[in-house]
Design a protein around this motif. Structure first.
Motif, PDB file in Angstrom:
ATOM      1  N   GLU A  77       0.762  -1.335  -0.075  1.00  0.00           N
ATOM      2  CA  GLU A  77       0.072  -0.087  -0.053  1.00  0.00           C
ATOM      3  C   GLU A  77       0.949   1.315  -0.035  1.00  0.00           C
ATOM      4  N   LEU A  78       2.212   1.156   0.455  1.00  0.00           N
ATOM      5  CA  LEU A  78       3.117   2.223   0.040  1.00  0.00           C
ATOM      6  C   LEU A  78       3.182   2.735  -1.185  1.00  0.00           C
ATOM      7  N   LEU A  79       2.941   1.896  -2.352  1.00  0.00           N
ATOM      8  CA  LEU A  79       2.935   2.245  -3.432  1.00  0.00           C
ATOM      9  C   LEU A  79       1.766   2.823  -4.360  1.00  0.00           C
ATOM     10  N   THR A  80       0.718   2.812  -3.483  1.00  0.00           N
ATOM     11  CA  THR A  80      -0.539   3.717  -3.718  1.00  0.00           C
ATOM     12  C   THR A  80      -0.278   4.927  -4.405  1.00  0.00           C
ATOM     13  N   PRO A  81       0.355   5.747  -3.867  1.00  0.00           N
ATOM     14  CA  PRO A  81       0.616   7.148  -4.558  1.00  0.00           C
ATOM     15  C   PRO A  81       1.343   7.124  -5.916  1.00  0.00           C
ATOM     16  N   ILE A  82       2.033   6.196  -6.076  1.00  0.00           N
ATOM     17  CA  ILE A  82       2.542   5.913  -7.459  1.00  0.00           C
ATOM     18  C   ILE A  82       1.557   5.082  -8.425  1.00  0.00           C
ATOM     19  N   TYR A  83       1.103   4.127  -8.160  1.00  0.00           N
ATOM     20  CA  TYR A  83       0.476   3.193  -9.064  1.00  0.00           C
ATOM     21  C   TYR A  83      -1.101   3.239  -8.994  1.00  0.00           C
ATOM     22  N   GLY A  84      -1.566   3.738  -7.882  1.00  0.00           N
ATOM     23  CA  GLY A  84      -2.837   3.636  -7.525  1.00  0.00           C
ATOM     24  C   GLY A  84      -3.104   2.266  -6.813  1.00  0.00           C
ATOM     25  N   VAL A  85      -4.042   1.636  -7.026  1.00  0.00           N
ATOM     26  CA  VAL A  85      -4.533   0.478  -6.444  1.00  0.00           C
ATOM     27  C   VAL A  85      -3.770  -0.779  -6.985  1.00  0.00           C
ATOM     28  N   LEU A  86      -2.986  -1.364  -6.439  1.00  0.00           N
ATOM     29  CA  LEU A  86      -2.402  -2.801  -7.071  1.00  0.00           C
ATOM     30  C   LEU A  86      -3.265  -3.645  -6.292  1.00  0.00           C
ATOM     31  N   GLN A  87      -3.715  -4.898  -6.947  1.00  0.00           N
ATOM     32  CA  GLN A  87      -4.241  -5.895  -6.269  1.00  0.00           C
ATOM     33  C   GLN A  87      -3.454  -6.767  -5.863  1.00  0.00           C
ATOM     34  N   ASP A  88      -3.535  -7.358  -4.806  1.00  0.00           N
ATOM     35  CA  ASP A  88      -2.834  -8.518  -4.108  1.00  0.00           C
ATOM     36  C   ASP A  88      -3.146  -9.912  -4.331  1.00  0.00           C
ATOM     37  N   HIS A  89      -2.158 -10.759  -4.954  1.00  0.00           N
ATOM     38  CA  HIS A  89      -2.490 -11.906  -5.136  1.00  0.00           C
ATOM     39  C   HIS A  89      -2.623 -12.724  -3.806  1.00  0.00           C
ATOM     40  N   GLU A  90      -3.536 -13.965  -3.738  1.00  0.00           N
ATOM     41  CA  GLU A  90      -3.660 -14.715  -2.448  1.00  0.00           C
ATOM     42  C   GLU A  90      -2.634 -14.821  -1.812  1.00  0.00           C
ATOM     43  N   SER A  91      -1.516 -15.470  -2.547  1.00  0.00           N
ATOM     44  CA  SER A  91      -0.271 -15.835  -1.855  1.00  0.00           C
ATOM     45  C   SER A  91       0.608 -14.742  -0.970  1.00  0.00           C
ATOM     46  N   VAL A  92       0.295 -13.468  -1.052  1.00  0.00           N
ATOM     47  CA  VAL A  92       0.864 -12.365  -0.276  1.00  0.00           C
ATOM     48  C   VAL A  92       0.155 -12.116   1.060  1.00  0.00           C
ATOM     49  N   LYS A  93      -1.136 -12.548   1.170  1.00  0.00           N
ATOM     50  CA  LYS A  93      -1.971 -12.054   2.090  1.00  0.00           C
ATOM     51  C   LYS A  93      -1.806 -12.793   3.542  1.00  0.00           C
ATOM     52  N   ASP A  94      -1.261 -13.690   3.602  1.00  0.00           N
ATOM     53  CA  ASP A  94      -0.900 -14.432   5.055  1.00  0.00           C
ATOM     54  C   ASP A  94       0.507 -14.770   5.228  1.00  0.00           C
ATOM     55  N   ARG A  95       1.370 -13.744   4.786  1.00  0.00           N
ATOM     56  CA  ARG A  95       2.924 -14.044   4.966  1.00  0.00           C
ATOM     57  C   ARG A  95       3.114 -14.052   6.517  1.00  0.00           C
ATOM     58  N   GLU A  96       4.327 -14.617   6.624  1.00  0.00           N
ATOM     59  CA  GLU A  96       4.620 -14.906   8.068  1.00  0.00           C
ATOM     60  C   GLU A  96       5.388 -13.538   8.574  1.00  0.00           C
ATOM     61  N   GLY A  97       5.081 -13.204   9.725  1.00  0.00           N
ATOM     62  CA  GLY A  97       5.357 -12.021  10.328  1.00  0.00           C
ATOM     63  C   GLY A  97       7.066 -11.932  10.398  1.00  0.00           C
ATOM     64  N   ILE A  98       7.584 -10.866  11.009  1.00  0.00           N
ATOM     65  CA  ILE A  98       9.052 -10.705  11.109  1.00  0.00           C
ATOM     66  C   ILE A  98       9.394 -10.886  12.447  1.00  0.00           C
ATOM     67  N   PRO A  99      10.277 -11.908  12.875  1.00  0.00           N
ATOM     68  CA  PRO A  99      10.597 -12.087  14.253  1.00  0.00           C
ATOM     69  C   PRO A  99      11.388 -10.943  14.722  1.00  0.00           C
ATOM     70  N   GLY A 100      10.933 -10.594  15.932  1.00  0.00           N
ATOM     71  CA  GLY A 100      11.572  -9.332  16.603  1.00  0.00           C
ATOM     72  C   GLY A 100      10.769  -7.911  16.548  1.00  0.00           C
ATOM     73  N   MET A 101       9.573  -8.144  15.422  1.00  0.00           N
ATOM     74  CA  MET A 101       8.741  -7.094  15.273  1.00  0.00           C
ATOM     75  C   MET A 101       7.315  -7.302  15.526  1.00  0.00           C
ATOM     76  N   GLY A 102       6.924  -8.075  15.953  1.00  0.00           N
ATOM     77  CA  GLY A 102       5.748  -8.446  16.511  1.00  0.00           C
ATOM     78  C   GLY A 102       4.780  -8.416  14.882  1.00  0.00           C
ATOM     79  N   ASP A 103       3.685  -7.558  15.170  1.00  0.00           N
ATOM     80  CA  ASP A 103       2.730  -7.396  13.748  1.00  0.00           C
ATOM     81  C   ASP A 103       3.237  -6.662  12.883  1.00  0.00           C
TER      82      ASP A 103
END
Length: 932
Positions: free
Chosen positions: A725-751
């Motif tokens: 969503e940081l790219l919204t100002p550049i490209y407008g709305v990009l769609q997310d493929h299903e594969s990116v919606k439940d990515r594992e979080g980053i250890p040490g950074m919570g959510d």
């Protein structure tokens, strides 16, 4: 084989050279025809197209900038609307490329002329005490080995990492006593063997650009100047390609030049629109024929999304297909699917498909995909880091596979001519062979060239006969040597051993530039990159006359005419000897340059002969891959197989002219795949970027912004939604493929997947004028270690920065950190990371000063920086400054601060311990971790 006759008889002798035919395989004549040049005397060409007759390497007067007709009134690059003509389009781009290529050297020479005693600075390299020490008879040209001093650098040079004098660089030379005041000679670096430049003194091989400027004199001292900016090798091929195109048909000019928006199907598709696509799209065994022009399916096959399917239709049915692929949307994947379909539908005798990319890295990536379903591919250029791809380079295939014989080629006659030229040049330079340097030049040489008369030689012999040297017979000593006595002295050049300490900053900066050069510009692609191959001859002249007084009296000139040489006073004989040597070298030099002119012409025949042989390899290829530089460099060879399809990856990352070179006579379809909102093409001269010349604007961007039809891919498969969503100002709305919606979080950074740590630490700049921020660097390294301690793999983290000064600071901290010892850490500049990605990206923004935000204001660079991370993206900089200074950053920061339950911009970094689940807010650097 002995050389007979003189230079003037050379052409006739060469006309008789021929090759005995070996087989029925006939040579492809397209290649030799490609090199046919228009006659310079052609009045029509001189009047209407004088730019097409310019040599590819600039003249000395062009570098001096003192010839009226060499000043180019640069036409503005028309990026808005159609061009008035194909000629205007080609000439404008030729002039811009030429200016971008030669301006750095022209400026370097001008700087030196104003201050001949200068040392190196940020723009200019100066090499003094340069002397010719030998010749290499290579097939690419007659190489002159030059030894020189680097004392003016003021520091040791880490040659392994330096782009100084790399092969293909352009340099200017001037006699040291002139120092570019009146004389300037242009040369190209032929080879820079590492053991040569690391020697004391260092040596490189050069090709003189113009045989009329070449000089073999081993006692002539040169000063040599090089610009630190630019790389001529890539530009010279593009310039010659544009000149050639002015005499060709220029396919697709209606769309490229005149912006005709009605794009039809290529001729080969119109002839046969029914092809099989099912098995290529979904790897099924089913083969079903589809009429791609009249029965294209509305529903995508396989795992292609709707926009990828629309892009595929364009790539299979349009003469000019333009596909924009925002980050992570799979533009390379669509290219590979299109190639698979095109290749699977090839018929016997169909020409190969050309695939090109701006960088070697991207080219290797797409060829790796191709190799999984097609082994008959060839890569032009040997700069590959992939061992499997290396096996399919033209050089490797030529070396490892048997080659058929063929008749009518130019290589055989070129080989015969080269032997004659080698013997001729060797013979006239015999007096300067190193084996003969133990004594002054003999009288017989001066007699042979008419410098001494028969009477003068007779007087020398008579006088010398009265002198007897102990232990030697009188006839063993040349009479001229006896006449000279002690009026000659050994000629020696002494080079001081320089030791300035290890210059880490320069080496590190130049290492990155060198790697970028290799990746994007394509240094010499064959096996002669490091070493110039061919017979080598040392040349040396061991003595010169002793001159008692530098003032030359008029009577001294009369001495040269004395019939009786012994009447010349002994104290003046050294001066007379030097004058005789000067006259001798002038005469030999005229003959030498004639030979060199023929040698240069014969080298072109060698190149034609090599490509005639290589054509046999390419005839069996289904795909030919090369960099966009290669589109120009190998254009004659590629023309010979008459390709009808060219696909360009990273098309928006290249300036326009190298892509234009892909428009061969045989071209029916050009497919451009890229993203004009990421990095642009590179210009050496910043004045040529932006208005009014727009040299940095790609063909891709120009066509898109002028309303040519294109397809934008819209479903991204790289970034977690919070990062995307940081790219919204550049490209407008990009769609997310299903594969990116439940990515594992980053250890040490919570959510927290994305965060901007804002600070007000002041920036600095290093001695190379690159910005850095010491406290920010320490914070980035501390955070890096925090992630590693929480079990994020080092290889899964990339640190990005816009500034090489900051890159060096961060690397230095990481290399000395105990937790990172033995690990390869990825710290790179944004400009070198387009097309790459990693699980976690840390972005160091550096800027916090009174002079704006520099590179951070360039939207294309910002786009690349924001779009590299898959699972975690963390930025460090002054958020208030960015939001106040730049609209794009203000919008990005708005997304960070307002598009989630918890704001992701702040002065404290929210860290979470994986083991204890404790959340800690850290403000400032992480002292305990940095010191750990």
């Amino acid at each position: 084989m002995a050389w007979e006759g003189d230079a003037n008889s050379l052409p006739e002798r060469f006309k008789k050279a021929s090759v005995k035919p070996h087989s029925a395989t006939k040579v492809n004549k397209v290649i030799s025809g490609y090199f046919d040049q228009p006659h310079a005397e052609d009045p029509d060409t001189l009047i209407s197209k004088p730019w097409t007759l310019k040599p590819e390497i600039p003249s000395s007067r062009e570098i001096f900038g003192d010839e009226d007709d060499e000043f180019v009134d640069l036409a503005t690059n028309n990026v808005d609307g159609p061009w008035e003509s194909k000629e205007a389009y080609l000439k404008a781009h030729y002039d811009l490329i030429r200016e971008d290529a030669i301006a750095p050297l022209r400026d370097a020479v001008a700087i030196f002329r104003n201050d001949p005693g200068m040392g190196d600075n940020t723009h200019v390299c100066v090499y003094e005490k340069a002397y010719v020490t030998g010749l290499t008879f290579a097939r690419r040209g007659l190489g002159f080995q030059i030894q020189f001093s680097t004392s003016r650098a003021g520091r040791n040079i880490a040659w392994e990492y330096s782009k100084r004098l790399v092969s293909g660089s352009i340099v200017a030379l001037s006699p040291a006593e002139d120092a570019f005041q009146t004389k300037c000679v242009i040369a190209i670096v032929a080879a820079r063997p590492l053991d040569g430049v690391k020697a004391q003194p260092p040596v490189v091989d050069i090709f003189f650009a113009d045989p009329a400027d070449a000089d073999f004199d081993p006692q002539l001292e040169w000063i040599m100047v090089q610009s630190k900016e630019g790389y001529y090798e890539s530009a010279r091929h593009t310039m010659t390609a544009l000149q050639k195109m002015s005499r060709e048909s220029f396919p697709l000019a209606d769309h490229i030049c005149f912006l005709e928006k009605d794009v039809k199907a290529p001729e080969y598709v119109r002839e046969n629109a029914v092809i099989e696509i099912d098995s290529a799209v979904d790897d099924s065994k089913e083969e079903r024929k589809v009429d791609v022009l009249n029965a294209w399916a509305h529903t995508p096959f396989g795992d292609l999304d709707t926009t990828q399917w629309a892009a595929l239709e364009q790539m299979l049915t349009k003469q000019l297909a333009i596909i924009q692929g925002p980050p992570g949307t799979g533009k390379t994947y669509v290219s590979v699917v299109a190639l698979k379909i095109l290749i699977s539908n090839m018929k016997p005798g169909d020409p190969p498909i050309v695939v090109a990319s701006q960088t070697n890295h991207a080219l290797d990536q797409i060829l790796t995909h191709v190799s999984r379903f097609e082994r008959q591919y060839v890569r032009l250029g040997a700069r590959s880091n992939n061992n499997e791809i290396k096996k399919r380079t033209l050089y490797s295939i030529r070396r490892d596979e048997p080659m058929p014989n063929f008749s009518g080629g130019t290589a055989g006659s070129a080989h015969k001519k080269s032997k004659a030229l080698f013997n001729g040049i060797s013979q006239i330079l015999q007096p300067f062979h190193v084996a003969n340097s133990h004594a002054p030049l003999p009288s017989s040489v001066f007699r042979k060239y008419g410098i001494l008369t028969a009477r003068q030689c007779e007087s020398l012999e008579k006088g010398a006969s009265r002198w007897v040297t102990a232990g030697e017979e009188p006839d063993e000593i040349d009479p001229l040597v006896t006449w000279l006595g002690d009026q000659v002295v050994p000629f020696e050049v002494n080079y001081a051993m320089e030791n300035f300490g290890f210059a880490e900053d320069e080496a590190d900066l130049e290492y990155e530039q060198l790697k970028e050069l290799e990746a994007e510009m394509g240094l010499n692609d064959e096996d002669e990159y490091d070493m110039l191959k061919g017979s080598y001859t040392n040349i040396r002249e061991g003595y010169c006359g002793r001159v008692v007084s530098p003032d030359v009296e008029a009577t001294n000139w009369e001495y040269v005419k004395y019939h009786d040489m012994w009447k010349i006073p002994a104290k003046d004989r050294g001066w007379v000897y030097n004058e005789l040597r000067s006259q001798l070298k002038a005469k030999i030099l005229d003959e030498f340059r004639q030979f060199l002119l023929h040698y240069s012409e014969n080298c072109r025949s060698f190149q034609i002969g090599a490509w005639e042989r290589d054509n046999l390899i390419l005839q069996n290829a289904k795909v030919i891959g090369m960099t966009t530089t290669g589109l120009s460099k190998y254009r004659a060879l590629v023309t010979s197989v008459k390709p009808r399809i060219v696909l360009i990856e990273e098309a928006a990352e290249s300036i326009e002219a190298p892509i234009t070179a892909a428009c061969l006579d045989s071209l029916q379809q050009l497919i451009l795949v890229g993203d004009h909102q990421q990095l642009r093409g590179h210009c050496t001269e910043k004045d040529l970027e932006g208005e009014p010349f727009y040299l940095d604007v790609s063909m891709f961007e120009r066509l898109v912004k002028n309303g040519m039809k294109y397809v934008t891919l819209q479903r991204q498969r790289r970034m977690a939604p919070e990062i995307r969503e940081l790219l919204t100002p550049i490209y407008g709305v990009l769609q997310d493929h299903e594969s990116v919606k439940d990515r594992e979080g980053i250890p040490g950074m919570g959510d927290t997947r994305a965060f901007f740590l804002s600070h007000d630490w002041v920036e600095s700049f290093d001695d190379m004028a690159s910005k850095y921020n010491e406290k920010e660097a320490e914070m980035v390294v501390g955070f890096f270690v925090h992630l590693v301690l929480n079990n994020v793999s080092v290889k899964d983290i990339t640190v990005l920065t816009f500034y090489n000064g900051q890159r060096k600071r961060i690397l230095r901290l990481m290399k000395t950190h105990p937790y990172l010892q033995g690990h390869y850490v990825r710290v790179v500049t944004v400009d070198s990371y387009q097309g790459e990605e990693n699980e976690v990206v840390l972005l160091s923004l550096v800027r916090n000063g009174p002079k704006g935000i520099g590179f951070l204001s360039i939207a294309n660079r910002v786009c690349v920086a924001l779009s590299r991370a898959r699972r975690g993206f963390y930025m460090f900089g002054n958020a208030e400054l960015l939001a106040r200074t730049d609209e794009l950053w203000a919008r990005v920061l708005f997304v960070l601060g307002n598009k989630s339950a918890a704001p992701r911009v702040g002065h404290e970094l929210p860290l979470v311990c994986v083991k204890h689940k404790n959340k800690t807010y850290v403000k400032g650097q992480l002292p305990s971790l940095v010191a750990a």
